[in-house]
Design an enzyme around this catalytic site. Sequence first.
Site, short mmCIF file in Angstrom:
data_model
loop_
_atom_site.label_atom_id
_atom_site.label_comp_id
_atom_site.label_asym_id
_atom_site.label_seq_id
_atom_site.Cartn_x
_atom_site.Cartn_y
_atom_site.Cartn_z
N HIS A 27 0.88 -1.15 -0.17
CA HIS A 27 0.04 -0.03 0.05
C HIS A 27 0.98 1.35 0.00
CE1 HIS A 27 -3.47 -2.49 1.46
NE2 HIS A 27 -3.64 -2.08 0.65
N ARG A 53 -6.07 5.97 1.57
CA ARG A 53 -5.79 5.15 2.56
C ARG A 53 -4.39 5.59 3.42
NH1 ARG A 53 -7.56 -0.92 0.89
NH2 ARG A 53 -6.39 -0.31 -1.06
N ASP A 219 -13.59 -6.40 -3.77
CA ASP A 219 -12.88 -6.34 -2.43
C ASP A 219 -13.43 -5.27 -1.61
OD1 ASP A 219 -10.96 -6.04 -0.40
OD2 ASP A 219 -9.60 -7.17 -1.55
N GLU A 245 -15.91 -9.76 -0.92
CA GLU A 245 -14.60 -10.28 -0.17
C GLU A 245 -14.57 -9.20 1.01
OE1 GLU A 245 -10.92 -10.92 -2.02
OE2 GLU A 245 -9.65 -9.84 -0.86
N GLU A 273 -7.69 -12.33 5.02
CA GLU A 273 -6.38 -11.91 4.99
C GLU A 273 -5.99 -10.98 6.20
OE1 GLU A 273 -7.49 -9.28 1.48
OE2 GLU A 273 -6.26 -7.74 2.56
N ASP A 296 -2.75 -14.52 4.43
CA ASP A 296 -1.85 -13.82 3.57
C ASP A 296 -0.66 -14.59 4.43
OD1 ASP A 296 -0.92 -10.74 2.49
OD2 ASP A 296 0.56 -12.21 3.60
N HIS A 323 -4.21 -14.45 0.14
CA HIS A 323 -4.03 -13.26 -0.07
C HIS A 323 -2.51 -12.75 -0.45
CE1 HIS A 323 -3.05 -8.72 1.24
NE2 HIS A 323 -4.12 -8.66 0.23
N GLU A 343 -3.81 -15.37 -6.20
CA GLU A 343 -3.93 -14.05 -6.42
C GLU A 343 -2.72 -13.28 -7.05
OE1 GLU A 343 -4.83 -11.64 -2.96
OE2 GLU A 343 -5.58 -9.75 -4.25
C1 LIG Z 1 -7.53 -4.11 -3.20
C2 LIG Z 1 -7.76 -4.12 -1.76
O1 LIG Z 1 -8.42 -2.89 -1.01
C3 LIG Z 1 -6.45 -4.20 -0.91
O2 LIG Z 1 -5.38 -3.20 -1.23
C4 LIG Z 1 -5.75 -5.39 -1.33
C5 LIG Z 1 -6.32 -6.67 -0.81
O3 LIG Z 1 -7.31 -6.51 0.12
C6 LIG Z 1 -6.52 -7.95 -1.76
O4 LIG Z 1 -5.73 -7.94 -2.65
O5 LIG Z 1 -7.16 -8.57 -1.37
MG LIG Z 2 -8.73 -8.36 0.17
#
Ligand SMILES: C[C@H](O)[C@H](O)CC(=O)C(=O)O
Ligand SMILES: [Mg+2]
Length: 399
Positions: A27, A53, A219, A245, A273, A296, A323, A343
Amino acid sequence: MSKHSKIKQIRASVIKGGEGGGGADYHDQGEGHWIDNHIATSMGRYPEYRQSRKSFGINVLGTLVVEIECEDGTTGFAVTTGGEPAAYMVEKHFARFLEGRDPFDYETIWDQMYFASQYYGRKGIVVNAISGVDLALWDLMGRLRGEPVYHMLGGAVRNELQFYATGARPDLAKEMGFIGGKLPLLHGPIEGDEGLKKNVELLADMRAKCGDDFWLMYDCWMALDVNYATRLAHACAPHGLKWIEEAISPDDYWGYAQLKKNVPAGMLVTTGEHEATRWGFRMLMEMDCCDLIQPDVGWCGGVTELLKISAMADARGIMVVPHGSSVYSYHFVITRHNSPFAEFLMMAPKADHVAPMFHPQLLGEPVPVNGRLNVSALDKPGFGVELNPDVKLYRPYTH
Ligand SMILES: C[C@H](O)[C@H](O)CC(=O)C(=O)O
Ligand SMILES: [Mg+2]
């Protein structure tokens, strides 16, 4: 009796550089990146934190690099997030459970790190730190054996990985060969019915661009409540939303259980995640919170813990699709039938090309080609990546 060299030293470093550092803190991107552009979050209730963010501190921790060196000089490493606070835990607390020990004692090492920190840990940043150590140990074991991690996890169950892409442009992801595209939800409940309408319109637009057979997902990054998530799911169903998600807070297991009952038949509820350890995922599964879990690998407890989480999920018919996590995910996913795809986070600011997730920290990080990755791309010792010597490491604590 072990024939392996013992662990001589563990080191925890961070990477200085501020904004745009990227890498494990995916991020931490510069201005204009899709990942920081008006994405729905629970901080959206405060107008000053709605547009970005980074404005509320999503990137304050930064990258953690853990290196574990054996007496014979062999060194394994891993990157995750957690920055200086996690580096403190590794150096001042966890180092005692590693140095002088056989690196193949990873079960005992994990157990001791977790239970010694239980009084202040259990989730979040402490488990990030534990994950970083665990992944560095698996990398080290692979280097000592001259084998890729996926061999040590039982070997590949298929010849290639196939990927969906997370980013602002599923239409471009389709052209790049991905099997699906996961959009960030842009408008949260605070933006009312108008925001909800915009969310549905974006999905409808992407559906028109991508055609009927391409997966599209939303998401929601913990931004919603059960009522809004239910309304969103039903409004998105005619446009073929495959899954919704992380719709609500990761602490609201009851809310997830309700949402799973509320969504239209066939739509999947996914989360995980921001969940950690076998106990957190057991809660998600026993409370029937979701259809697919997304640990994750750098946050849930590392590979050692993921194996336990995944076995529980397999017995319940729940898919495990980590994740992000890059190579830490790929070496795992290729070994499990209940992890049928992976992913890929689109790190290009406009999500218009494939860029390595852990750039610039890692060298040799494999990326999908035509949305796929052949297992041969993983055929190097450990996780198969190297630390980029041009990226300066800073070790804030020693022991
Ligand atoms: C896109 C989502 O807000 C975040 O940055 C990434 C994520 O939660 C995901 O890859 O799953
Ligand atoms: Mg996500």
